[in-house]
Enzyme design. Structure first.
Site, short mmCIF file in Angstrom:
data_model
loop_
_atom_site.label_atom_id
_atom_site.label_comp_id
_atom_site.label_asym_id
_atom_site.label_seq_id
_atom_site.Cartn_x
_atom_site.Cartn_y
_atom_site.Cartn_z
N SER A 148 0.84 -1.20 0.00
CA SER A 148 0.00 0.00 0.00
C SER A 148 0.88 1.25 0.00
CB SER A 148 -0.90 0.03 1.24
OG SER A 148 -1.57 1.28 1.33
N TYR A 161 -2.13 -0.59 10.23
CA TYR A 161 -2.21 -1.12 8.86
C TYR A 161 -0.93 -0.78 8.09
CZ TYR A 161 -3.88 -1.20 3.96
OH TYR A 161 -4.03 -1.42 2.61
P1 NDP Z 1 -11.20 -6.40 -0.33
O1 NDP Z 1 -11.46 -6.06 1.09
O2 NDP Z 1 -12.15 -5.93 -1.36
O3 NDP Z 1 -11.07 -8.00 -0.51
C1 NDP Z 1 -10.55 -8.74 0.52
C2 NDP Z 1 -10.33 -10.17 0.06
O4 NDP Z 1 -9.55 -10.80 1.06
C3 NDP Z 1 -11.60 -10.98 -0.05
O5 NDP Z 1 -11.41 -12.00 -1.01
C4 NDP Z 1 -11.73 -11.59 1.34
O6 NDP Z 1 -12.49 -12.81 1.34
C5 NDP Z 1 -10.28 -11.84 1.68
N1 NDP Z 1 -10.00 -11.79 3.09
C6 NDP Z 1 -10.01 -10.70 3.89
N2 NDP Z 1 -9.71 -11.04 5.16
C7 NDP Z 1 -9.50 -12.38 5.16
C8 NDP Z 1 -9.16 -13.35 6.15
N3 NDP Z 1 -8.98 -13.01 7.44
N4 NDP Z 1 -9.05 -14.63 5.78
C9 NDP Z 1 -9.24 -15.01 4.50
N5 NDP Z 1 -9.56 -14.14 3.51
C10 NDP Z 1 -9.69 -12.85 3.84
O7 NDP Z 1 -9.70 -5.94 -0.62
P2 NDP Z 1 -9.13 -4.79 -1.60
O8 NDP Z 1 -9.31 -5.23 -3.00
O9 NDP Z 1 -9.62 -3.46 -1.18
O10 NDP Z 1 -7.59 -4.84 -1.21
C11 NDP Z 1 -6.74 -5.85 -1.70
C12 NDP Z 1 -5.32 -5.55 -1.28
O11 NDP Z 1 -4.93 -4.26 -1.75
C13 NDP Z 1 -5.10 -5.52 0.23
O12 NDP Z 1 -3.83 -6.05 0.52
C14 NDP Z 1 -5.15 -4.04 0.56
O13 NDP Z 1 -4.42 -3.75 1.74
C15 NDP Z 1 -4.48 -3.47 -0.67
N6 NDP Z 1 -4.81 -2.07 -0.93
C16 NDP Z 1 -6.09 -1.72 -1.25
C17 NDP Z 1 -6.39 -0.39 -1.51
C18 NDP Z 1 -7.78 0.06 -1.87
O14 NDP Z 1 -7.99 1.28 -2.02
N7 NDP Z 1 -8.73 -0.84 -2.08
C19 NDP Z 1 -5.35 0.65 -1.42
C20 NDP Z 1 -4.04 0.16 -1.10
C21 NDP Z 1 -3.80 -1.16 -0.87
P3 NDP Z 1 -13.98 -12.83 2.01
O15 NDP Z 1 -14.72 -11.66 1.44
O16 NDP Z 1 -14.56 -14.15 1.63
O17 NDP Z 1 -13.75 -12.69 3.49
#
Ligand code: NDP
Length: 256
Positions: A148, A161
């Site tokens: 990030s 985070y």
């Molecule tokens: P989302 O929150 O939209 O998606 C999360 C995904 O991770 C889902 O598939 C969810 O599965 C899974 N997940 C979350 N927690 C767990 C857990 N404890 N165990 C197993 N699976 C889990 O994520 P984003 O697309 O927003 O973000 C993706 C990556 O990008 C992350 O690393 C985030 O930090 C990074 N990022 C995102 C930004 C943004 O603006 N969106 C900005 C900068 C970085 P389920 O729904 O089934 O629980």
């Protein structure tokens, strides 16, 4: 022939947002993709169905991260899935994407339990997933962590985070030396504000969207496809000489 034909990929958190975009991109490149997710069976099934409808191959792996035995569960289900497709169990590409984004509001409000939880999901889980995936990886494998931009930009309330993402940057740099002799690369791709189903409810507010875009060199929100294209580059043969890097894929957030 497509760029990743015959290769296999595991994408954690592949059922939504950026992870979904990465799954669809790697599958379009020809990889067999394991779509990992936590609990939302419907969302994961939709990703697999979309990939198959587009002519690709994918299967879903359900496993909660941040609990004891999480990496073992993912690897066991990964190997079962790969063998069901006639594979040897070899993994070519690991994308550590799943993460919690809730920092508990910053140091004034964070609890020890919340702090431990975000480190368990964002750091401990990918650390041990890499440990257990490395023996499955062929020479020339790829490890790509989704980081990030908050390790560069000090956003209020994002401290824990940001610390987890900083830890993954150190892992990226140090581990590159250990896996490089096998031609395995490891990099972190750092998105900035990205519109996903998780973030749309506030990023779509006109005042929020305008404020975020004003802080961007490229004056718009990122998309999952913006990030997936960077992962595609690193995962393919063209990315073979890039390792130990943090690739800023923020679209130029807050450059001053
Ligand atoms: P989302 O929150 O939209 O998606 C999360 C995904 O991770 C889902 O598939 C969810 O599965 C899974 N997940 C979350 N927690 C767990 C857990 N404890 N165990 C197993 N699976 C889990 O994520 P984003 O697309 O927003 O973000 C993706 C990556 O990008 C992350 O690393 C985030 O930090 C990074 N990022 C995102 C930004 C943004 O603006 N969106 C900005 C900068 C970085 P389920 O729904 O089934 O629980």
């Amino acid at each position: 022939m497509t760029a990743l034909a015959g290769r296999t990929a595991l994408v954690t958190g592949g059922s939504r947002g950026i992870g979904r975009g990465v799954c669809e991109r790697l599958a379009a490149d020809g990889a067999l993709v394991a779509v990992h997710y936590g609990s939302d069976d419907v969302a994961a099934g939709q990703v697999v169905a979309a990939i198959e409808a587009a002519g690709g191959q994918a299967f879903a792996i359900r496993a909660e991260l941040g609990v004891d035995g999480d990496a073992d569960t993912v690897i066991r289900r990964l190997e079962e899935g790969l063998r069901a497709y006639g594979g040897t169990g070899r993994l070519d590409i690991l994308v550590n994407n799943a993460a919690l984004a809730d920092s508990g509001g910053g140091i004034g409000n964070e609890t020890p339990e919340g702090f431990d939880r975000i480190f368990a999901v964002n750091v401990r889980a990918p650390y041990f997933l890499i440990q257990k995936a490395l023996p499955l990886m062929g020479d020339g494998g790829r490890i790509i962590n989704i980081g990030s931009g908050v390790t560069r930009i000090a956003l209020p309330g994002e401290l824990a985070y940001a610390m987890t993402k900083g830890a993954m940057e150190i892992l990226t740099r140090n581990l590159a030396n250990e896996v490089g002799s096998r031609g395995i690369t490891i990099n972190t791709v750092a998105p900035g504000p990205t519109r996903t189903d998780r973030t749309a409810h506030f990023m779509d507010l006109p005042e929020v969207g305008a404020m975020v875009a004003a802080g961007q060199a490229i004056e718009r929100l990122g998309t999952p496809q913006d990030i997936a294209d960077v992962v595609h580059f690193l995962a393919g043969d063209a990315g073979r000489w890039i390792t130990a890097n943090v690739i800023d894929a923020t679209g130029g957030s807050y450059l001053g």
